[in-house]
Design an enzyme around this catalytic site. Structure first.
Site, PDB file in Angstrom:
ATOM      1  CB  CYS A  43      -0.917  -0.037   1.223  1.00  0.00           C
ATOM      2  SG  CYS A  43      -1.775   1.486   1.528  1.00  0.00           S
ATOM      3  CG  HIS A 443     -25.594  25.440  -0.455  1.00  0.00           C
ATOM      4  ND1 HIS A 443     -25.843  24.674  -1.572  1.00  0.00           N
ATOM      5  CD2 HIS A 443     -25.532  26.731  -0.874  1.00  0.00           C
ATOM      6  CE1 HIS A 443     -25.927  25.478  -2.623  1.00  0.00           C
ATOM      7  NE2 HIS A 443     -25.744  26.719  -2.230  1.00  0.00           N
TER       8      HIS A 443
END
Ligand code: FAD
Ligand code: NAD
Length: 464
Positions: A43, A443
């Site tokens: 990894c 948002h």
């Protein structure tokens, strides 16, 4: 010969092994970890981290090239160029920082790290070839974390222009013509990266579709993107071997042998297999599951006191699965009550666009006998996606029709990898559609597509 005794011996220092060792050390268990190459395993050294570094560099270069040829953002640059040797050196710097970090964390947890290749002599004894000579380690518990290696095609062995992902992550120049054999995770992640860095890329895939582990709704935007990037995708096509003069790949389609594809490098990415040779497995009496070591839901093998984690135990061969297993096994050895009962192991393909899957797809949920409702929300209708020029893709939610329990969340789109934890968290917490719909999502963010997809499944999406 020197001898060492310990409570826990971990064989292999990848994300499975080193996490098991750190956790065991934290819990006060006398722990030794043996690593024959580099701490961090596949990894960190030749997998997840270096590939994502290269993908990032390729994306930056592609953006610079776009700016050089005119774009609606009003940005201009001239003559962008990439020096892959420098990019690779930058990537190597990140890997080195992480290697050092893992060594420091093992040290902090009082784990003894032994450098050298270990061979199990029996279920309790490992002999390690160290720089100072052989060392015998006797352990009460052994955690096998030997990982995996790339599958080699017998008719296209690695060497010369035929490379595995390991070499592809350390090239010193961008190959003019790259042929990728295998249109799965690695082939497409690196195929996109090399195309963006300037290679002509062809992908040869034996099956009739790319990324066969994902459903076609999710892979369609990736397929479109491969086409728009000018990556040639040859489905239902088999590699046969090198051409006689060694500068191309012979291929076969349903119609028989087709013209060979000229190549400067041939990257073979047809899967990985558990590393089961070279460390004494044959001398142990372990039950196998095909090529992988068989384990139960506590990662116990068929031999008492021997545990196995990560890629050596088979699919899904993902770093975060190995890590979760490693942490759990250390806690079980320390006497805690644990089992691997996760609702989902999320998976991300770092293609362009990215794909995230968590839990069940609509087909899988239906096949499991569930009556389902689904909700899908396109990034085309998400303000943040527009501002980031990432309108390609969607979020999809799968829930039970009767009680709205969320069974799966999937997404395809630019940057959706960072939504993956919220998908898994919803599934692990047993969220219902109403929970997601009732959660205020900030948002403007891509995550609002999750809220909207759950509203859609409830029959009242606002923005479509
Ligand atoms: P490994 O990481 O393979 O580590 C095993 C270690 O054990 C190795 O360091 C090896 O040298 C050592 N070892 C083995 N036998 C011995 C022995 N006898 N003596 C001493 N040491 C020994 N997964 C993701 O989740 N996300 C990704 O984005 C991702 N990208 C990838 C990209 C590429 C190009 C590749 C190749 C893989 C990628 N993977 C990704 C998969 C991920 O790397 C593996 O799932 C993960 O490394 C498995 O961890 P592990 O600890 O089981 O084994
Ligand atoms: P893969 O299983 O993802 O894809 C292999 C592809 O090769 C498949 O599409 C298969 O149909 C095809 N194939 C098999 N034999 C072939 C042949 N003879 N000719 C042409 N095509 C052939 O394997 P991979 O890309 O090598 O990756 C190995 C593993 O590494 C993955 O399964 C995954 O576990 C892990 N990985 C994960 C990530 C991630 O999480 N983002 C990234 C890279 C690798």
């Amino acid at each position: 010969m020197k001898t060492l005794s310990c409570r826990v011996l971990v064989l292999g220092g990848g994300p499975g092994g080193y996490v098991a060792a750190i956790r065991a050390g934290q819990l006060g268990l006398d722990t030794v970890i043996v690593e024959g190459k580099k701490l961090g395993g596949t990894c960190l050294n030749v997998g997840c981290i270096p590939s994502k570094a290269l993908i990032h560099a390729a994306d930056e270069f592609a953006a610079a090239q776009r700016f050089a040829t005119g774009n609606p953002l009003g940005i201009s640059v001239s003559n962008p160029a990439i020096d892959l040797a420098k990019t690779v050196a930058w990537k190597d710097g990140i890997v080195k920082r992480l290697n050092t970090g893992v060594a420091g964390l093992l040290d902090k947890a009082k784990v003894k790290a032994v450098e050298g290749w270990g061979i199990m002599r029996d279920g309790k004894t490992c002999v390690v070839e160290t720089a100072d000579g052989p060392l015998t380690i006797e352990a009460e518990n052994v955690v096998l974390a030997a990982g995996s290696e790339p599958v080699e095609l017998p008719f296209l062995p690695f060497g010369g222009i035929v490379i595995s992902s390991t070499e592809a992550l350390s090239l010193d120049s961008v190959p003019e013509r790259l042929v990728v054999v295998g249109g799965g995770y690695i082939g497409l992640e690196l195929g996109f990266a090399y195309r963006k860095m300037g290679s002509t890329v062809s992908v040869v895939e034996a099956l009739g579709r790319i990324l066969p582990q994902y459903d076609t709704d999710l892979t369609r935007p990736v397929r479109k993107s491969l086409d728009s990037h000018g990556i040639a995708v040859m489905l239902g096509t088999k590699a046969l071997g090198l051409t006689d003069n060694g500068d191309g790949l012979r291929i076969e389609t349903a119609g028989g042998e087709a013209p060979a594809i000229a190549a400067d490098k041939i990257l073979v990415t047809v899967g990985r297999r558990p590393k089961t040779d070279g460390w004494g497995l044959k001398g142990l009496d372990l039950a196998m599951n095909g090529q992988s070591i068989r384990i139960d839901d506590q990662c116990r093998t068929s031999m008492t006191g021997i545990w196995a984690i990560g890629d050596v135990t088979g699919e899904p061969m993902l770093a975060h699965r190995a890590t979760a297993q490693g942490e759990m096994v250390a806690e079980i050895i320390a006497g805690e009550k644990r089992s691997f009962d996760n609702v989902c192991i999320p998976a991300v393909a770092f293609t362009d666009p990215e794909i995230v899957v968590a839990g069940l797809s609509p087909e899988e949920a239906a096949a499991a006998g569930h009556e389902i409702v689904t909700g899908q929300f396109p990034f085309l209708a998400n303000g943040r996606a527009m501002t980031m020029e990432r309108e390609n893709g969607f979020v999809r939610i799968v829930a039970r029709a009767d009680n709205h329990l969320v069974l799966g969340i999937q997404a395809v789109g630019g940057g959706v990898s960072e939504l993956s934890a919220s998908f898994s968290l919803a599934l692990e917490m047993g969220a219902r559609l109403e929970d997601l719909a009732g959660t205020i999502h900030a948002h403007p963010t891509l995550s609002e597509a999750v809220l909207e997809a759950s509203l859609k499944a409830l029959g009242h999406a606002i923005h479509i």
